[in-house]
Design a protein around this motif. Structure first.
Motif, PDB file in Angstrom:
ATOM      1  N   LYS A 152       0.818  -1.217   0.000  1.00  0.00           N
ATOM      2  CA  LYS A 152       0.000   0.000   0.000  1.00  0.00           C
ATOM      3  C   LYS A 152       0.850   1.265   0.000  1.00  0.00           C
ATOM      4  N   ASP A 153       2.155   1.104   0.091  1.00  0.00           N
ATOM      5  CA  ASP A 153       3.107   2.224   0.050  1.00  0.00           C
ATOM      6  C   ASP A 153       2.869   3.283   1.129  1.00  0.00           C
ATOM      7  N   LEU A 154       2.424   2.852   2.304  1.00  0.00           N
ATOM      8  CA  LEU A 154       2.260   3.797   3.407  1.00  0.00           C
ATOM      9  C   LEU A 154       3.599   3.961   4.122  1.00  0.00           C
ATOM     10  N   PRO A 155       3.913   5.168   4.585  1.00  0.00           N
ATOM     11  CA  PRO A 155       5.163   5.377   5.325  1.00  0.00           C
ATOM     12  C   PRO A 155       5.157   4.598   6.646  1.00  0.00           C
ATOM     13  N   GLN A 156       6.356   4.263   7.120  1.00  0.00           N
ATOM     14  CA  GLN A 156       6.468   3.493   8.363  1.00  0.00           C
ATOM     15  C   GLN A 156       5.781   4.184   9.534  1.00  0.00           C
ATOM     16  N   LYS A 157       5.885   5.506   9.602  1.00  0.00           N
ATOM     17  CA  LYS A 157       5.256   6.240  10.700  1.00  0.00           C
ATOM     18  C   LYS A 157       3.735   6.055  10.688  1.00  0.00           C
ATOM     19  N   GLU A 158       3.137   6.100   9.500  1.00  0.00           N
ATOM     20  CA  GLU A 158       1.686   5.916   9.404  1.00  0.00           C
ATOM     21  C   GLU A 158       1.289   4.483   9.730  1.00  0.00           C
ATOM     22  N   VAL A 159       2.097   3.517   9.290  1.00  0.00           N
ATOM     23  CA  VAL A 159       1.841   2.111   9.629  1.00  0.00           C
ATOM     24  C   VAL A 159       1.869   1.946  11.144  1.00  0.00           C
ATOM     25  N   ALA A 160       2.828   2.589  11.795  1.00  0.00           N
ATOM     26  CA  ALA A 160       2.933   2.522  13.260  1.00  0.00           C
ATOM     27  C   ALA A 160       1.679   3.087  13.915  1.00  0.00           C
ATOM     28  N   GLU A 161       1.172   4.194  13.402  1.00  0.00           N
ATOM     29  CA  GLU A 161      -0.049   4.791  13.954  1.00  0.00           C
ATOM     30  C   GLU A 161      -1.245   3.873  13.760  1.00  0.00           C
ATOM     31  N   LEU A 163      -1.304   0.617  13.421  1.00  0.00           N
ATOM     32  CA  LEU A 163      -1.197  -0.603  14.221  1.00  0.00           C
ATOM     33  C   LEU A 163      -0.991  -0.333  15.709  1.00  0.00           C
ATOM     34  N   SER A 164      -0.866   0.950  16.070  1.00  0.00           N
ATOM     35  CA  SER A 164      -0.645   1.347  17.467  1.00  0.00           C
ATOM     36  C   SER A 164       0.608   0.685  18.057  1.00  0.00           C
ATOM     37  N   VAL A 165       1.686   0.745  17.289  1.00  0.00           N
ATOM     38  CA  VAL A 165       2.970   0.222  17.750  1.00  0.00           C
ATOM     39  C   VAL A 165       4.037   1.270  17.453  1.00  0.00           C
ATOM     40  N   PRO A 166       5.184   1.205  18.134  1.00  0.00           N
ATOM     41  CA  PRO A 166       6.268   2.142  17.827  1.00  0.00           C
ATOM     42  C   PRO A 166       6.836   1.904  16.419  1.00  0.00           C
ATOM     43  N   VAL A 167       7.431   2.935  15.838  1.00  0.00           N
ATOM     44  CA  VAL A 167       8.045   2.832  14.517  1.00  0.00           C
ATOM     45  C   VAL A 167       9.118   1.745  14.516  1.00  0.00           C
ATOM     46  N   GLY A 168       9.855   1.612  15.617  1.00  0.00           N
ATOM     47  CA  GLY A 168      10.875   0.573  15.718  1.00  0.00           C
ATOM     48  C   GLY A 168      10.288  -0.824  15.565  1.00  0.00           C
ATOM     49  N   THR A 169       9.086  -1.027  16.089  1.00  0.00           N
ATOM     50  CA  THR A 169       8.416  -2.319  15.950  1.00  0.00           C
ATOM     51  C   THR A 169       8.037  -2.565  14.494  1.00  0.00           C
ATOM     52  N   ARG A 173       9.338  -5.713  12.376  1.00  0.00           N
ATOM     53  CA  ARG A 173       8.416  -6.645  11.714  1.00  0.00           C
ATOM     54  C   ARG A 173       8.637  -6.658  10.209  1.00  0.00           C
ATOM     55  N   LEU A 174       8.934  -5.495   9.654  1.00  0.00           N
ATOM     56  CA  LEU A 174       9.211  -5.385   8.220  1.00  0.00           C
ATOM     57  C   LEU A 174      10.464  -6.194   7.877  1.00  0.00           C
ATOM     58  N   HIS A 175      11.510  -6.017   8.672  1.00  0.00           N
ATOM     59  CA  HIS A 175      12.769  -6.732   8.443  1.00  0.00           C
ATOM     60  C   HIS A 175      12.561  -8.244   8.529  1.00  0.00           C
ATOM     61  N   HIS A 176      11.936  -8.694   9.620  1.00  0.00           N
ATOM     62  CA  HIS A 176      11.750 -10.131   9.824  1.00  0.00           C
ATOM     63  C   HIS A 176      10.767 -10.720   8.807  1.00  0.00           C
ATOM     64  N   GLY A 177       9.701  -9.977   8.497  1.00  0.00           N
ATOM     65  CA  GLY A 177       8.732 -10.453   7.511  1.00  0.00           C
ATOM     66  C   GLY A 177       9.342 -10.583   6.129  1.00  0.00           C
ATOM     67  N   ARG A 178      10.104  -9.560   5.716  1.00  0.00           N
ATOM     68  CA  ARG A 178      10.774  -9.619   4.412  1.00  0.00           C
ATOM     69  C   ARG A 178      11.775 -10.769   4.356  1.00  0.00           C
ATOM     70  N   ARG A 179      12.537 -10.930   5.444  1.00  0.00           N
ATOM     71  CA  ARG A 179      13.522 -12.011   5.484  1.00  0.00           C
ATOM     72  C   ARG A 179      12.838 -13.371   5.375  1.00  0.00           C
ATOM     73  N   SER A 180      11.764 -13.566   6.124  1.00  0.00           N
ATOM     74  CA  SER A 180      11.036 -14.842   6.074  1.00  0.00           C
ATOM     75  C   SER A 180      10.442 -15.082   4.692  1.00  0.00           C
ATOM     76  N   LEU A 181       9.858 -14.038   4.110  1.00  0.00           N
ATOM     77  CA  LEU A 181       9.276 -14.179   2.776  1.00  0.00           C
ATOM     78  C   LEU A 181      10.366 -14.462   1.745  1.00  0.00           C
ATOM     79  N   ARG A 182      11.501 -13.775   1.852  1.00  0.00           N
ATOM     80  CA  ARG A 182      12.621 -13.991   0.937  1.00  0.00           C
ATOM     81  C   ARG A 182      13.124 -15.439   1.054  1.00  0.00           C
ATOM     82  N   GLN A 183      13.285 -15.921   2.284  1.00  0.00           N
ATOM     83  CA  GLN A 183      13.760 -17.293   2.489  1.00  0.00           C
ATOM     84  C   GLN A 183      12.790 -18.301   1.882  1.00  0.00           C
TER      85      GLN A 183
END
Length: 192
Positions: A152-161, A163-169, A173-183
């Motif tokens: 959906k091309d939403l910025p990380q800050k908006e995704v955080a808002e 999902l009610s989670v910090p941007v770091g989360t 999740r983006l890093h781990h999800g991409r890695r799992s999908l790539r694997q």
């Protein structure tokens, strides 16, 4: 308050439409519905599948109509609406879990992050099917971040808002999800 024509409504910002909605103008809500219906439908499809998609879309917009009087920051309408989408998708997943449903039908429309090199025919369909299978293996949290950010091309800050989670989360999740999908894709023979 004067009523606006459909043409005038099309040129009006979300913030003004929300203000009119909060004053009881159903025509303004219809315009917001027309603006966001496809985005809401696509997001719910990617998170929950097609089985009860129409009901979920209706649920989102019913909750939006009911919640509009309490929306204090109309300039964040789209973020607020995606948050409602996320809540509806989460509720649907809980209902599926209670019924012990294990299959969620998902097929992303496209992905700039994971686009197939060959854009033609069967290779693309096969690739989309593999992406679908890979997304199904992710947790709902990881899938939601990938759908909202990468598809959906939403910025990380908006995704955080949303999902009610910090941007770091979101980043994690983006890093781990991409890695799992790539694997998963590499295990299926896809060259990335």
């Amino acid at each position: 308050m004067s009523r606006l024509s459909t043409e005038q409504l099309a040129a009006v910002s979300d913030e003004i439409l929300v203000d009119h909605c909060q004053k009881g103008d159903r025509q303004s809500f219809q315009m917001l519905y027309r603006r966001y219906q496809k985005k809401v439908r696509s997001t719910l499809y990617q998170l929950c599948g097609e089985a009860v998609l129409d009901d979920l879309v209706q649920d989102v917009f019913l909750k939006a109509w009911q919640g509009l009087p309490k929306l204090r920051n109309p300039q964040y309408f789209s973020t607020w609406l995606y948050r409602i989408c996320w809540n509806v998708a989460t509720d649907q997943r809980r209902r599926f879990a209670k019924r012990q449903t294990t299959s969620i039908d998902m097929l992303p429309e496209s992905s700039s992050q994971f686009a197939a090199a060959d854009s033609g025919g069967l290779a693309t369909l096969h690739y989309q099917d593999l992406v679908q299978q890979g997304l199904q293996m992710l947790s709902l949290d990881q899938r939601a971040v990938l759908v909202l950010h990468d598809l959906k091309d939403l910025p990380q800050k908006e995704v955080a808002e949303i999902l009610s989670v910090p941007v770091g989360t979101v980043k994690s999740r983006l890093h781990h999800g991409r890695r799992s999908l790539r694997q998963f894709l590499e295990s299926q023979g896809v060259q990335l």
